[in-house]
Each structure stands twice: as structure tokens, then as C-alpha cells.
Design a protein around this motif. Structure first.
Motif, PDB file in Angstrom:
ATOM      1  N   SER A  82      -1.352   3.008   6.458  1.00 55.92           N
ATOM      2  CA  SER A  82      -1.997   3.792   5.399  1.00 55.92           C
ATOM      3  C   SER A  82      -3.395   4.240   5.835  1.00 55.92           C
TER       4      SER A  82
ATOM      5  N   ASN B 237       4.716   4.032  -4.107  1.00 53.60           N
ATOM      6  CA  ASN B 237       3.823   5.204  -4.066  1.00 53.60           C
ATOM      7  C   ASN B 237       3.779   5.918  -5.413  1.00 53.60           C
ATOM      8  N   LYS B 238       4.948   6.154  -5.978  1.00 55.14           N
ATOM      9  CA  LYS B 238       5.034   6.924  -7.229  1.00 55.14           C
ATOM     10  C   LYS B 238       4.448   6.125  -8.403  1.00 55.14           C
TER      11      LYS B 238
ATOM     12  N   GLY C 145       2.729   3.380  -8.234  1.00 52.67           N
ATOM     13  CA  GLY C 145       1.355   2.973  -7.922  1.00 52.67           C
ATOM     14  C   GLY C 145       0.353   4.045  -8.313  1.00 52.67           C
ATOM     15  N   ALA C 146       0.700   5.306  -8.064  1.00 46.95           N
ATOM     16  CA  ALA C 146      -0.183   6.419  -8.461  1.00 46.95           C
ATOM     17  C   ALA C 146      -0.293   6.470  -9.985  1.00 46.95           C
TER      18      ALA C 146
ATOM     19  N   THR D 213       0.825  -1.214   0.000  1.00 44.57           N
ATOM     20  CA  THR D 213       0.000   0.000   0.000  1.00 44.57           C
ATOM     21  C   THR D 213       0.859   1.264   0.000  1.00 44.57           C
ATOM     22  N   GLY D 214       2.182   1.107   0.039  1.00 45.34           N
ATOM     23  CA  GLY D 214       3.063   2.272   0.073  1.00 45.34           C
ATOM     24  C   GLY D 214       3.564   2.591   1.478  1.00 45.34           C
ATOM     25  N   THR D 215       3.029   1.898   2.490  1.00 45.33           N
ATOM     26  CA  THR D 215       3.599   1.956   3.846  1.00 45.33           C
ATOM     27  C   THR D 215       3.948   0.517   4.218  1.00 45.33           C
TER      28      THR D 215
ATOM     29  N   LEU E 101       9.464   1.701  -1.096  1.00 41.15           N
ATOM     30  CA  LEU E 101       8.131   2.233  -0.781  1.00 41.15           C
ATOM     31  C   LEU E 101       7.859   3.505  -1.586  1.00 41.15           C
ATOM     32  N   GLU E 102       8.913   4.299  -1.776  1.00 35.74           N
ATOM     33  CA  GLU E 102       8.753   5.502  -2.609  1.00 35.74           C
ATOM     34  C   GLU E 102       8.345   5.111  -4.020  1.00 35.74           C
TER      35      GLU E 102
ATOM     36  N   ARG F 154      -4.871   0.671  -4.231  1.00 35.33           N
ATOM     37  CA  ARG F 154      -3.852   1.729  -4.184  1.00 35.33           C
ATOM     38  C   ARG F 154      -2.472   1.084  -4.278  1.00 35.33           C
ATOM     39  N   GLY F 155      -1.469   1.903  -4.488  1.00 35.62           N
ATOM     40  CA  GLY F 155      -0.096   1.401  -4.509  1.00 35.62           C
ATOM     41  C   GLY F 155       0.047   0.253  -5.492  1.00 35.62           C
TER      42      GLY F 155
END
Ligand SMILES: *Cc1c(COP(=O)(O)O)cnc(C)c1O
Length: 412
Positions: free
Chosen positions: A254, A323-324, A326-327, A246-248, A319-320, A349-350
Motif C-alpha cells: 500500500s 477496500n470498499k 474500509g472507504a 490495508t487492502g493489499t 481485499l476488494e 485506512r481499510g
């Protein structure tokens, strides 16, 4: 075709696809509906079949290969540890279980871990612990479990009893009978289900196999409040959505709601079998020596690789990337849904996302395989994306191009 001539990493076996499939048809319990491909090796976000055809991997072995395939640091650590010590059993100490537990506690803010071999066993252990804590707090009657309709928690009797889908339960009844099912995000239903006899609420913050449906923050907060009020263990099954997807590092981070116990597995040891549940002290103290255990769980090889996995996620800033990229994936899937009539919505998400189709998803997955892209379908009409954390925007573009072609007709 002799693949050894092309790749030094390929095995010496010269069996054809048909021979391999035929042998399995004859000798394996027929529980899987496999795709018609034999994989022999992988590198990064790609896997290669028996003919050295390359596939871009949006599946990660069902969320396991978060570091892609044959990550050099993982390969090196496995080689080293395999030559030192693979297994000693839980009769003895080894160098890696304590440090891994310490790391997972630091990352989660929880206090004590238990290591299993799989996700389903992490769930079993979690509910056993919740039963002990429940009985300690409220006597024998405090034993009921609350779970969600449409959820998936694994295939053993306890985990299956919490799985809110008839298709998985059918034929295996009677299961644990002390389970009350609530609809995801139904606050009223939740309030009606939790009482003094409840010992645990078990949920996936994001349904994985169930089709990528997220719990609302409001629903999770209500779970937290009810768990506190009735001394219930709030158990999050993050076996699929956790450990970075999920990016975390934990999915609950999250959503901003902390469980009492979290179950993890899939990517933790980069493909070696390892699961864990991590509990708050007040629940962890309910168990004593002899009340739970495993022969294989938490061995030196798996634990060392899990430490390496967590170090790589941190040091390579994955994780960065989740997030990037994944968006970016979300935006591209959204674009697809706006243009293609067969796709109606994007969820997740992610690097845990899905698109809802109005047509069966399996034929799309089959056709993508021929195009050299691995996708996954779930719940008949959902395409699920669980890419390795290394995936870049150019890979997403390739996947989207193939999806566009296969989803055909434009929206009017
Ligand atoms: C995969 C999965 C499980 C079961 O894990 P196994 O390792 O297959 O036993 C449980 N819960 C969720 C959410 C999963 O995705």
C-alpha cells in the motif's frame, strides 16, 4: 441459564459469569483488565456470550479473526487436519510448511520464511537474523537497532527493547541497550540515527497499539534509502497492519516501499497461533542450521489453516471488500467526527482505522458492549477498529449508530 438448550454449539458448562470471573481472579496472574463478558461461540461478524446475547465484532480478537468466526472452510480444514496430524516438530518434514512459505514468498516478493508461534517471536527472529547479517557485513560493531517512539513490537525482551513506550518498558529494565529511538516521520532524526553500526531499522508502517498513526511514504522511502546505503536490514512489523487489513496483502504494498524482512502473525492462521518472518535472500543466508528454532512453530495444523486462510482471502475477494467497506467506514467516521464534539480526527485506512477522542475511550467501549457492539480502545483516547474482512456496510451503519449515541453532544 442452560445455553445448551438454545445452541447446540454451546459447551456443557453451566458456570455463571461470576463463577468464571472469580476463578480467574483467584488463579491467574492478574495481567489483564478484561471486559465483563464471557464468550462461548461466534458466527461470521458476530460473537455470542454465555447468555446467547449477540455482539457485532469490530475487534476480531485484536486483528486475528479476519475471516470472522467459525468460517465453514476453516472449521472443515481444522477438523480434517486434527484427525490426521497436529504436530511433528521441526525434526521432520510435513506437507504444509513448504507450500505456505512458497505462497508467502510469492505474495511478498521476498525469498525465505521462518515460522514462529506469535508476533513477538517473529520480531525476535527478525532481529536475530539482522544481527547475524550485520555482523557478517560489518563485524561485531554492526549491531545497533533503530526503532520508533510510540511503537509496539511485543512483550519479550528483544521486542520490548524495540517498543518505544515507557508504560510497557517500565519495571523490566535493563533491556537491549543498543536501540536508538526516532520520532515517526522525522526525517532528520532518522538520518542522524542510522550509520555504519546500524544493523536494522524496525518499524510498523501503521502503528497499531500505538494509536493508528501511519508512517509517511517519504519517511519509508528514506528508511529504504538509508538501509541500502548502510547495509541495514529494513524490518517491517506488519503483525497488525499486514495480511489484508490495508487492502493489499502486505501493508508495504500500500505504501510502495519493500522491506528486507517482514514480520506477520495475527490473522495468518485464523486464530491458531502462528507467526512468521520472511526475508530477502541476501539476509536469509546469514543464518545456518542450529542458530534459531522452535518446537511448535510452523506445525502441520497451523500451516494448513494458514494456506486455507490465504486461499479464502483470494477466492472470496476479501481485499476488494476491505477496500470498499474500509472507504465507507472512513467516510462514516469522518462524518461522525464532523458532528460529534468528543471526536476530533480519523486515522488509518481499510480495516485498520481509529478515531481520536477528547475523552477517555474505555467508557465508550464499555457502554457499546451493553449495546451489543465490540469496539476496542488504545492509548486511552483512541477508538480502534479492526473488523473482520467480511464486514458489510450495514454492519458499519450499526456500529456508527451506536457510536453516535454514545459520543453524545453535537458539535456547534
Ligand atoms: C500484536 C503485535 C505484536 C505482538 O504479537 P503477539 O502475537 O502478541 O506476540 C507485535 N507487533 C505488533 C505491531 C502487534 O500488533
Amino acid at each position: 441459564m442452560n445455553t445448551a438448550a438454545i445452541s447446540p454449539a454451546a459447551p456443557a458448562s453451566s458456570a455463571t459469569f461470576e463463577q468464571i470471573a472469580e476463578l480467574e481472579r483467584k488463579y491467574l496472574l492478574q495481567t489483564y483488565n478484561r471486559y465483563p463478558v464471557v464468550f462461548t461461540r461466534g458466527k461470521g461478524v458476530f460473537v455470542y456470550d454465555i447468555d446467547e446475547k449477540r455482539y457485532l465484532d469490530f475487534v476480531s480478537g485484536l486483528g486475528v479473526n479476519a475471516l470472522g468466526h467459525a468460517h465453514p472452510r476453516i472449521v472443515k480444514a481444522i477438523r480434517e487436519q486434527a484427525a490426521k496430524l497436529v504436530h511433528v516438530s521441526n525434526l521432520y518434514y510435513h506437507e504444509y510448511q513448504g507450500p505456505l512459505a512458497e505462497k508467502l514468498c510469492a505474495l511478498s516478493g521476498l525469498n525465505r520464511a521462518f515460522f514462529s508461534n506469535s508476533g513477538t517471536e517473529a520480531i525476535e527472529g527478525s532481529i536475530k537474523l539482522a544481527r547475524l547479517a550485520g555482523h557478517r557485513a560489518g563485524g561485531e560493531a554492526k549491531s545497533r537497532l533503530v526503532a520508533l517512539d510510540g511503537s509496539y513490537h511485543g512483550r519479550t525482551f528483544g521486542a520490548l527493547s524495540l517498543t518505544g513506550q515507557d508504560k510497557h518498558r517500565k519495571g523490566f529494565e535493563p533491556l537491549l541497550e543498543d536501540v536508538t529511538f526516532v520520532k515517526q516521520n522525522d526525517l532528520e532524526g532518522l538520518r542522524a540515527a542510522v550509520n555504519d553500526n546500524t544493523c536494522a531499522i524496525v518499524l510498523e508502517p501503521i502503528f497499531g497499539e500505538g494509536g493508528i498513526y501511519e508512517c509517511s511514504v517519504e519517511f519509508l522511502q528514506e528508511c529504504r534509502a538509508l538501509a541500502d546505503r548502510f547495509k541495514v536490514a529494513l524490518i517491517f512489523d506488519e503483525i497488525q497492519c499486514g495480511l489484508g487489513r490495508t487492502g493489499t496483502i502486505f501493508a508495504f504494498q500500500s505504501f510502495g516501499v519493500t522491506p528486507d524482512i517482514v514480520a506477520i502473525a495475527k490473522p495468518i492462521a485464523a486464530g491458531l497461533p502462528l507467526g512468521a518472518f520472511i526475508a530477502k535472500e541476501e539476509f536469509a543466508t546469514a543464518i545456518s542450521p542450529g542458530q534459531h528454532g522452535t518446537t511448535f512453530g510452523g506445525g502441520p495444523l497451523a500451516c494448513r489453516i494458514a494456506l486455507e486462510f490465504l486461499a479464502i482471502v483470494e477466492e472470496e475477494k476479501l481485499l476488494e471488500n476491505v477496500n470498499k467497506v474500509g472507504a465507507y467506514l472512513h467516510q462514516e467516521l469522518q462524518g461522525l467526527v464532523e458532528k460529534r464534539a468528543a471526536a476530533t480526527g480519523v486515522r488509518g485506512r481499510g480495516f485498520i482505522q481509529g478515531i481520536q477522542l477528547e475523552i477517555p475511550a474505555r467508557p465508550i467501549v464499555d457502554a457499546a458492549l451493553a449495546e451489543g457492539v465490540l469496539f476496542n480502545s488504545t492509548q486511552d483516547t483512541v477508538m480502534r477498529f479492526l473488523p473482520p474482512f467480511l464486514m458489510e456496510e450495514k454492519h458499519i451503519d450499526k456500529g456508527i449508530r451506536v457510536l453516535k449515541k454514545l459520543l453524545g453532544k453535537k458539535r456547534k
